[in-house]
Scaffold this active site. Structure first.
Site, PDB file in Angstrom:
ATOM      1  N   GLU A 204     -26.506 -23.956 -46.663  1.00 39.94           N
ATOM      2  CA  GLU A 204     -27.025 -25.391 -47.592  1.00 39.94           C
ATOM      3  C   GLU A 204     -27.079 -26.335 -46.236  1.00 39.94           C
ATOM      4  O   GLU A 204     -27.682 -25.864 -45.036  1.00 39.94           O
ATOM      5  CB  GLU A 204     -24.737 -25.620 -47.052  1.00 39.94           C
ATOM      6  CG  GLU A 204     -24.171 -24.891 -47.969  1.00 39.94           C
ATOM      7  CD  GLU A 204     -22.660 -25.326 -48.541  1.00 39.94           C
ATOM      8  OE1 GLU A 204     -22.316 -26.570 -47.067  1.00 39.94           O
ATOM      9  OE2 GLU A 204     -21.731 -24.798 -48.990  1.00 39.94           O
TER      10      GLU A 204
ATOM     11  N   ASN B  21     -26.352 -28.756 -43.984  1.00 39.20           N
ATOM     12  CA  ASN B  21     -25.541 -28.613 -42.852  1.00 39.20           C
ATOM     13  C   ASN B  21     -24.589 -27.493 -42.060  1.00 39.20           C
ATOM     14  O   ASN B  21     -23.955 -27.140 -41.442  1.00 39.20           O
ATOM     15  CB  ASN B  21     -25.117 -29.789 -43.625  1.00 39.20           C
ATOM     16  CG  ASN B  21     -25.128 -31.045 -42.981  1.00 39.20           C
ATOM     17  OD1 ASN B  21     -25.743 -31.656 -42.338  1.00 39.20           O
ATOM     18  ND2 ASN B  21     -24.860 -31.653 -44.134  1.00 39.20           N
TER      19      ASN B  21
ATOM     20  N   ASP C 207     -28.325  -7.827 -42.015  1.00 36.73           N
ATOM     21  CA  ASP C 207     -29.152  -6.769 -41.462  1.00 36.73           C
ATOM     22  C   ASP C 207     -30.135  -6.032 -42.203  1.00 36.73           C
ATOM     23  O   ASP C 207     -30.974  -5.734 -41.377  1.00 36.73           O
ATOM     24  CB  ASP C 207     -27.812  -5.417 -40.822  1.00 36.73           C
ATOM     25  CG  ASP C 207     -26.849  -6.464 -40.042  1.00 36.73           C
ATOM     26  OD1 ASP C 207     -27.269  -6.775 -39.166  1.00 36.73           O
ATOM     27  OD2 ASP C 207     -25.684  -4.974 -39.569  1.00 36.73           O
TER      28      ASP C 207
ATOM     29  N   ARG D 170     -33.407  -7.889 -42.938  1.00 37.13           N
ATOM     30  CA  ARG D 170     -33.921  -8.475 -41.721  1.00 37.13           C
ATOM     31  C   ARG D 170     -34.631  -7.430 -41.515  1.00 37.13           C
ATOM     32  O   ARG D 170     -36.175  -7.423 -41.109  1.00 37.13           O
ATOM     33  CB  ARG D 170     -33.788  -8.530 -40.426  1.00 37.13           C
ATOM     34  CG  ARG D 170     -32.649  -9.943 -40.623  1.00 37.13           C
ATOM     35  CD  ARG D 170     -31.670  -9.682 -38.872  1.00 37.13           C
ATOM     36  NE  ARG D 170     -30.850 -11.218 -39.199  1.00 37.13           N
ATOM     37  CZ  ARG D 170     -29.601 -11.649 -38.968  1.00 37.13           C
ATOM     38  NH1 ARG D 170     -28.857 -10.706 -38.636  1.00 37.13           N
ATOM     39  NH2 ARG D 170     -29.213 -12.736 -39.446  1.00 37.13           N
TER      40      ARG D 170
ATOM     41  N   GLY E 241     -62.878 -19.046 -35.991  1.00 37.69           N
ATOM     42  CA  GLY E 241     -63.171 -20.568 -35.872  1.00 37.69           C
ATOM     43  C   GLY E 241     -63.129 -21.296 -36.535  1.00 37.69           C
ATOM     44  O   GLY E 241     -61.809 -21.627 -37.457  1.00 37.69           O
TER      45      GLY E 241
ATOM     46  N   GLU F  90     -33.365 -16.154 -42.875  1.00 39.40           N
ATOM     47  CA  GLU F  90     -32.342 -14.493 -42.753  1.00 39.40           C
ATOM     48  C   GLU F  90     -32.616 -14.597 -41.342  1.00 39.40           C
ATOM     49  O   GLU F  90     -31.938 -13.065 -40.454  1.00 39.40           O
ATOM     50  CB  GLU F  90     -33.539 -13.681 -43.021  1.00 39.40           C
ATOM     51  CG  GLU F  90     -33.001 -14.034 -44.511  1.00 39.40           C
ATOM     52  CD  GLU F  90     -33.671 -11.655 -45.932  1.00 39.40           C
ATOM     53  OE1 GLU F  90     -32.463 -11.148 -45.275  1.00 39.40           O
ATOM     54  OE2 GLU F  90     -34.549 -12.571 -46.600  1.00 39.40           O
TER      55      GLU F  90
END
Lengths: 379, 277
Positions: free
Chosen positions: A127, A129, A239, A242, A339, A363
């Site tokens: 969310e 926050n 878990d 990931r 470059g 995640e």
């Protein structure tokens, strides 16, 4: 020890590579440029079984296992990292959460459709926050007769706009104590809508949206796992997630390495290909070594998951941390090898550099991974 | 009605092929990934599609005879036949994942190292007992560009062979094969049983689904020896005498100046030095 892939895993990974190169390759740069989500391609991957790689056969999955899955995500990410994250979310967040925490009815209804690519799924946790601190989420689920009433807004949900199945995490009231619950619902549920579509720096061929719940009524059967266990469901599932994100980061890095090797042989400066300059050779050597280390780690953690290790939280965190930050270093060097051309959109490494960045954040940020690892070491 | 598909394994198109310094005519295999010959995929796909459509209508088939393998699998089947070392099993497994019912591998070194005429004779012996109505093969090998095997097999079975199919239409009696040629196309009708070499464009080979990959594990790859087939390899009639990497590209020549001068110098160089005009 045996570092060989099984025949099946090797064939699955080869198949993913071929699909990625032939089907995803031609439009990848354009999808990035226009931020286009091509659901059809994702569903084609699903029809071949790549969106249900760890789902058991009785629920319509191909059950090839985490090693074949991790290798397949690497191959897809080498070509289109946006498709790779959609694939990762569906396999390791949505399917795994339903498989481990769903009721038989939920498994029977959702998994066959998800595993075959008929449906796309999403995992709505973050969310505005509540990012690294999911416990502070504000979206609520209040008991309403026999069911629940959901209110609040989730954001940064991968696959949001294209999802047919939604896993959403909420606050709930558990006998006076604040807790979290998870729910599984379908697109079209009244009171649920898609909010803002995010305009992202990278993985632009994937959908990222807000998910808005306004008096969204769900029956009690929509609860995923036990009431009040939402956070545990989220963290356990992450878990496995990931592994998918690490595979994505490694695929991006490997593509950056491949592009750099090729470019360095073609680009002539000081009268010879820059691949003959030690300064470039050392960069390429470091890049190749880092990719190799991360890949070895990837397949070990995938093997742990596949062989039924109870928890591999610390190892998955180490893998995700190392793979994503490694990918950053490798993509950085890839631009350096190219470059000025590497800074231009005509060259693939420019896209890879942007696509890589999110792998250090979603995640679980690198900081959260370090926190998880430290807790694993210190007890 | 059965379909036999000739299969072979070749180095991956991305593989860097290096001649083996110790084994004349051979490549360094240790670092190479091997795949099913890409042209063979068209043959596999076509065979699988024919079976999926309900097989071939009754018609001519290779008469089974003494010395052949008792391979009859009942109804119509598409089965792969391959001469190759043990590592060729991975290529056969790919073909099984694409839909072949099973595969036969002749892995005797004497067969693997034999010339193409001898290999064709061995495969004809292996295929005979299977009594196929149609034999499909890729039009050539992507590594050595050898394109004779299907024709040799057809010769030993005394059946017609058509090269380079871009389209195959079957009825019970014949195969009508469309072949693209310079400035047009040929339509060749061959009585069944027949052998057909398949070109790119015949079909679009499918991606194997993960479910098909899993199912392929249960399918049989039967290894047979020359003794079981009742054939002998015999002396080699031809062999690769030498395999050389192409010479490294020499440095170019840079010509500078006004366009007219550059063009004149360039022509002079091409005529006198490079002697290409």
């Amino acid at each position: 020890m045996d570092f060989q892939f099984s025949d099946e895993a090797r064939m699955a990974i080869d198949g993913a590579k071929r699909f990625a190169v032939e089907k995803l390759g031609p439009g990848a740069a354009e999808r990035d440029e226009k931020a286009e989500v091509e659901v059809k391609l994702l569903k084609e991957l699903g029809e071949l079984g790549y969106l249900g790689m760890t789902v058991p056969e009785e629920h319509g999955g191909s059950a090839l296992g985490a090693v074949a899955y991790a290798g397949s995500v690497v191959e897809v990410a080498k070509v289109d990292a946006g498709v790779a994250v959609a694939m990762s979310v569906q396999n390791s967040l949505v399917n795994d959460a339903i498989e481990h925490f769903g009721t038989e009815a939920q498994k029977g209804e959702f998994l066959p459709k998800l595993a075959s690519g008929g449906w796309i799924g999403c995992f709505s946790l973050t969310e505005a926050n509540a990012g690294s601190d999911p416990a502070s989420m504000r979206t609520t689920a209040v008991k309403d007769g026999d069911g629940y009433l959901l209110n609040g807004t989730k954001n940064f949900t991968t696959n949001g706009a294209i999802a047919d199945a939604v896993i959403v995490f909420t606050r709930c009231d558990l006998g006076g104590k604040p807790a979290n619950s998870a729910f599984l619902l379908k697109k079209g549920t009244p009171g649920f809508s898609i909010g803002k579509h995010e305009n992202k720096m990278g993985i632009r061929s994937s959908s990222t949206t807000e998910m808005v719940f306004t008096n969204c009524r769900l029956p009690k059967e929509a609860l995923l796992g036990e009431e009040g266990k939402g956070l545990k469901i989220a963290l356990t599932t992450l878990d496995g997630g990931r592994i998918g994100i690490a595979a994505q980061a490694i695929g991006i890095a490997e593509a950056a390495l491949d592009e750099s090797v090729r470019y360095s042989k073609e680009r002539v400066q000081f009268g010879k290909p820059i691949a003959e300059l030690e300064g470039i050779q050392f960069m390429l050597a470091d890049m190749a070594t880092e990719v190799e280390v991360a890949k070895t780690m990837l397949f070990r953690v995938a093997w742990m998951k596949e062989s039924g290790a109870k928890r591999y939280t610390k190892e998955a965190a180490m893998l995700k941390l190392f793979a994503s930050e490694m990918s950053h270093r490798v993509c950085h060097k890839a631009i350096q090898v190219h470059g000025g051309y590497g800074f231009m959109k005509e060259y693939k490494v420019e896209r890879l550099y942007r696509d890589q960045r999110i792998t250090e954040i979603y995640e679980g940020t690198s900081e959260i991974q370090r926190f998880v690892i430290a807790r694993g070491i210190l007890g | 009605m059965n379909i036999a598909v000739l299969l072979r394994q070749v180095p991956d198109t991305e593989a860097k092929v290096v001649p083996d310094p110790d084994l004349r005519g051979r490549i360094m295999e240790s670092e190479i990934k091997f795949i099913l010959n890409p042209y063979d995929e068209y043959a596999v796909e076509e065979a699988v599609r024919i079976i999926e459509r309900g097989g071939l209508a009754p018609g001519g088939q290779v008469p089974g005879g003494a010395g052949g393998l008792p391979l009859s699998g009942g109804g119509g089947e598409a089965v792969g036949f391959c001469i190759g070392p043990d590592r060729a099993e991975t290529a056969l497994r790919s073909a099984l994942a694409l839909g072949l019912a099973r595969a036969v591998l002749v892995s005797d070194p004497a067969a693997v190292e034999a010339d193409v005429v001898t290999q064709g004779r061995i495969l004809a012996a292996a295929i005979k007992g299977f009594a196929p109505s149609l034999i499909l093969a890729g039009r050539e090998l992507i590594d050595t560009q050898e394109d004779a095997l299907a024709a040799v097999v057809a010769h030993f079975l005394d059946i017609p062979h058509v090269l380079g199919a871009g389209k195959i239409t079957l009825d019970g009696e014949k195969a009508v094969v469309l072949r693209e040629v310079e400035g047009g196309s040929l339509e060749i009708a061959a009585s069944l049983p027949a052998a057909v070499s398949c070109s790119k464009g015949l079909n679009e080979p499918r991606y194997p689904s993960l479910m098909a990959i899993k199912r392929s594990k249960a399918k049989e790859i039967r290894k047979v020896s020359l003794a079981e087939l009742g054939v002998q390899s015999g002396p080699q009639k031809s062999r690769i005498a030498e395999l050389k990497a192409p010479p490294p590209r020499a440095a170019g020549v840079r010509v500078e100046g006004e366009p007219a001068v550059v063009a004149a110098k360039g022509i002079e160089w091409m005529a006198d030095v490079a002697k290409v005009i």
